[in-house]
Design an enzyme around this catalytic site. Structure first.
Site, PDB file in Angstrom:
ATOM      1  N   GLY A  44       0.949  -1.036   0.403  1.00  0.00           N
ATOM      2  CA  GLY A  44       0.498  -0.308  -0.164  1.00  0.00           C
ATOM      3  C   GLY A  44       0.674   1.416  -0.217  1.00  0.00           C
ATOM      4  O   GLY A  44       0.739   1.833  -0.240  1.00  0.00           O
ATOM      5  N   HIS A  45       2.062   1.178   0.657  1.00  0.00           N
ATOM      6  CA  HIS A  45       2.880   2.572   1.253  1.00  0.00           C
ATOM      7  C   HIS A  45       3.272   2.946  -0.362  1.00  0.00           C
ATOM      8  O   HIS A  45       3.856   3.531  -0.489  1.00  0.00           O
ATOM      9  CB  HIS A  45       3.915   2.144   2.039  1.00  0.00           C
ATOM     10  CG  HIS A  45       3.329   2.406   3.522  1.00  0.00           C
ATOM     11  ND1 HIS A  45       3.287   1.058   4.127  1.00  0.00           N
ATOM     12  CD2 HIS A  45       2.636   3.331   4.445  1.00  0.00           C
ATOM     13  CE1 HIS A  45       2.877   1.983   5.335  1.00  0.00           C
ATOM     14  NE2 HIS A  45       2.586   2.985   5.372  1.00  0.00           N
TER      15      HIS A  45
ATOM     16  N   GLN B 259       0.489  10.307  17.911  1.00  0.00           N
ATOM     17  CA  GLN B 259      -1.185   9.961  17.555  1.00  0.00           C
ATOM     18  C   GLN B 259      -1.643   8.804  17.811  1.00  0.00           C
ATOM     19  O   GLN B 259      -2.379   8.403  17.712  1.00  0.00           O
ATOM     20  CB  GLN B 259      -1.065  10.243  15.656  1.00  0.00           C
ATOM     21  CG  GLN B 259      -0.369   8.750  14.913  1.00  0.00           C
ATOM     22  CD  GLN B 259      -0.510   9.088  13.617  1.00  0.00           C
ATOM     23  OE1 GLN B 259       0.889  10.429  13.427  1.00  0.00           O
ATOM     24  NE2 GLN B 259      -1.029   8.420  13.339  1.00  0.00           N
TER      25      GLN B 259
ATOM     26  N   LYS C 152      -7.699   3.720   2.214  1.00  0.00           N
ATOM     27  CA  LYS C 152      -7.822   3.172   3.395  1.00  0.00           C
ATOM     28  C   LYS C 152      -7.749   3.740   4.610  1.00  0.00           C
ATOM     29  O   LYS C 152      -8.948   3.630   5.406  1.00  0.00           O
ATOM     30  CB  LYS C 152      -6.960   1.412   3.911  1.00  0.00           C
ATOM     31  CG  LYS C 152      -7.006   0.659   4.932  1.00  0.00           C
ATOM     32  CD  LYS C 152      -6.270  -0.044   4.990  1.00  0.00           C
ATOM     33  CE  LYS C 152      -5.303   0.440   6.164  1.00  0.00           C
ATOM     34  NZ  LYS C 152      -5.470   0.578   7.488  1.00  0.00           N
TER      35      LYS C 152
ATOM     36  N   SER D 221      -0.815  -2.265   8.167  1.00  0.00           N
ATOM     37  CA  SER D 221       0.951  -2.117   9.125  1.00  0.00           C
ATOM     38  C   SER D 221       0.357  -3.669  10.451  1.00  0.00           C
ATOM     39  O   SER D 221       0.956  -4.059  10.967  1.00  0.00           O
ATOM     40  CB  SER D 221       2.130  -1.146   9.612  1.00  0.00           C
ATOM     41  OG  SER D 221       2.115  -0.419   8.040  1.00  0.00           O
TER      42      SER D 221
HETATM   43  O1  PAF Z   1      -1.171   6.599   7.756  1.00  0.00           O
HETATM   44  C1  PAF Z   1      -0.250   7.463   8.810  1.00  0.00           C
HETATM   45  O2  PAF Z   1       0.992   6.271   8.504  1.00  0.00           O
HETATM   46  C2  PAF Z   1      -0.321   8.251   9.279  1.00  0.00           C
HETATM   47  O3  PAF Z   1      -0.960   8.824   9.794  1.00  0.00           O
HETATM   48  C3  PAF Z   1       1.094   9.302   8.792  1.00  0.00           C
HETATM   49  C4  PAF Z   1      -0.148  10.700   7.878  1.00  0.00           C
HETATM   50  C5  PAF Z   1       2.258   8.841   8.440  1.00  0.00           C
HETATM   51  C6  PAF Z   1       1.337  10.653  10.390  1.00  0.00           C
HETATM   52  O4  PAF Z   1       1.864  10.832  11.118  1.00  0.00           O
END
Ligand code: PAF
Length: 283
Positions: A36-37, A61, A149, A186
């Site tokens: 996905g990344h 977060q 997603k 992940s």
């Molecule tokens: O989607 C993510 O992996 C995270 O929320 C992000 C956008 C890298 C911010 O830390």
């Protein structure tokens, strides 16, 4: 690929590219990279002259009872994948460099962040919007790429970019799924084999709803019930399933093409999310 681990080095490298007239694309990540990344990197490469990827496990977060400490991480593997994908610069940094002593400024998007994932993950989106703002300021991209997603995250970030007149486009990219439908994440790494099978309930429920919609069902509660039925059968613990407007995430009673069915549920102790825009091809 350059590996930059200093904030001012990062800004200097991207400023030099912009000064040379090059368009910089940016893919922020928290590492533990998967296909996905890499699809975001592919989209950035196709649209931009230079691509920067950040790998930063952003502590702000995560709530106090969430999985910050357990979050999968393998920088050597991530680095090799990014090198192979043709990324120009990898940026890594530490929490203390991003949030030094005295840090006191937060970016908050109101309303959109109270619902869906925001209702059970207090403070999550404030952490996301703050770190993304900082990273955008450091990188100065013309486009930044985010996976659909995390649909709510994408809508929140697009709102933030518009409201703060940030000179960047927040581009959404399609969900990438395993062949059996599980959305790549992940956090799938946490699932044991039995949970991995039960986790299919999210995508199967969305597919059932998609088929019901294709057959003429437009009732929001009925479409939501289709997802709930799969989750119940798999003994997954529902957080929410909601039919929402893709622009403002407001709940919809009646589905129209493009309306998003969004779901979050726990399988064992792993919280998973998924969504599908009704009427759009299933990928
Ligand atoms: O989607 C993510 O992996 C995270 O929320 C992000 C956008 C890298 C911010 O830390």
């Amino acid at each position: 690929m350059k590996h930059l681990d200093d904030l001012s080095q990062l800004s200097a490298a991207t400023a030099a590219w912009r000064a040379a007239g090059l368009h910089v694309g940016f893919v922020p990540t928290m590492g533990a990279l998967h296909a996905g990344h890499l699809s975001l990197v592919g989209a950035a490469r196709a649209a931009c002259d230079r691509v920067v990827v950040s790998v930063f496990l952003n502590p702000t977060q995560f709530g106090p009872n969430e999985d910050l400490d357990a979050y999968p991480s393998d920088l050597a593997r991530d680095r090799a994948l990014l090198e192979e994908a043709g990324v120009d610069a990898l940026f890594t940094t530490s929490p203390s460099a991003m949030y030094p002593d005295g840090f006191a400024t937060w970016v908050e998007v109101e309303g959109l962040t109270d619902r869906l994932c925001g209702a059970s993950r207090e403070g999550h989106f404030r952490g996301v919007t703050t770190v993304v703002t900082k990273l955008l300021n450091l990188v100065g991209p013309c486009r930044a790429f985010f996976g659909e997603k995390d649909r709510q995250q994408l809508v929140v970030l697009q709102r933030m970019v518009a409201d703060l007149n940030l000179p960047v486009e927040a581009v959404g990219c399609p969900i990438v799924r395993e062949p059996d439908g599980l959305a790549l994440s992940s956090r799938n790494a946490y699932l044991d084999p039995a949970e991995r099978t039960r986790a299919l309930a999210l995508s199967q429920g969305l597919r059932d709803a998609q088929q019901a919609f294709a057959g003429g069902e437009t009732s929001g509660p009925a479409l939501e019930a289709a997802v709930r039925a799969r989750l119940e059968a798999a003994a997954a613990e529902l957080d929410y399933v909601e039919l929402v407007d893709p622009g403002n995430l407001a709940r919809l009673a009646v589905a129209v093409p493009g309306a998003v069915l969004a779901v979050a549920a726990k399988v064992g102790s792993t919280r998973l999310i998924d969504n599908h825009a009704l009427g759009q091809p299933w990928r």
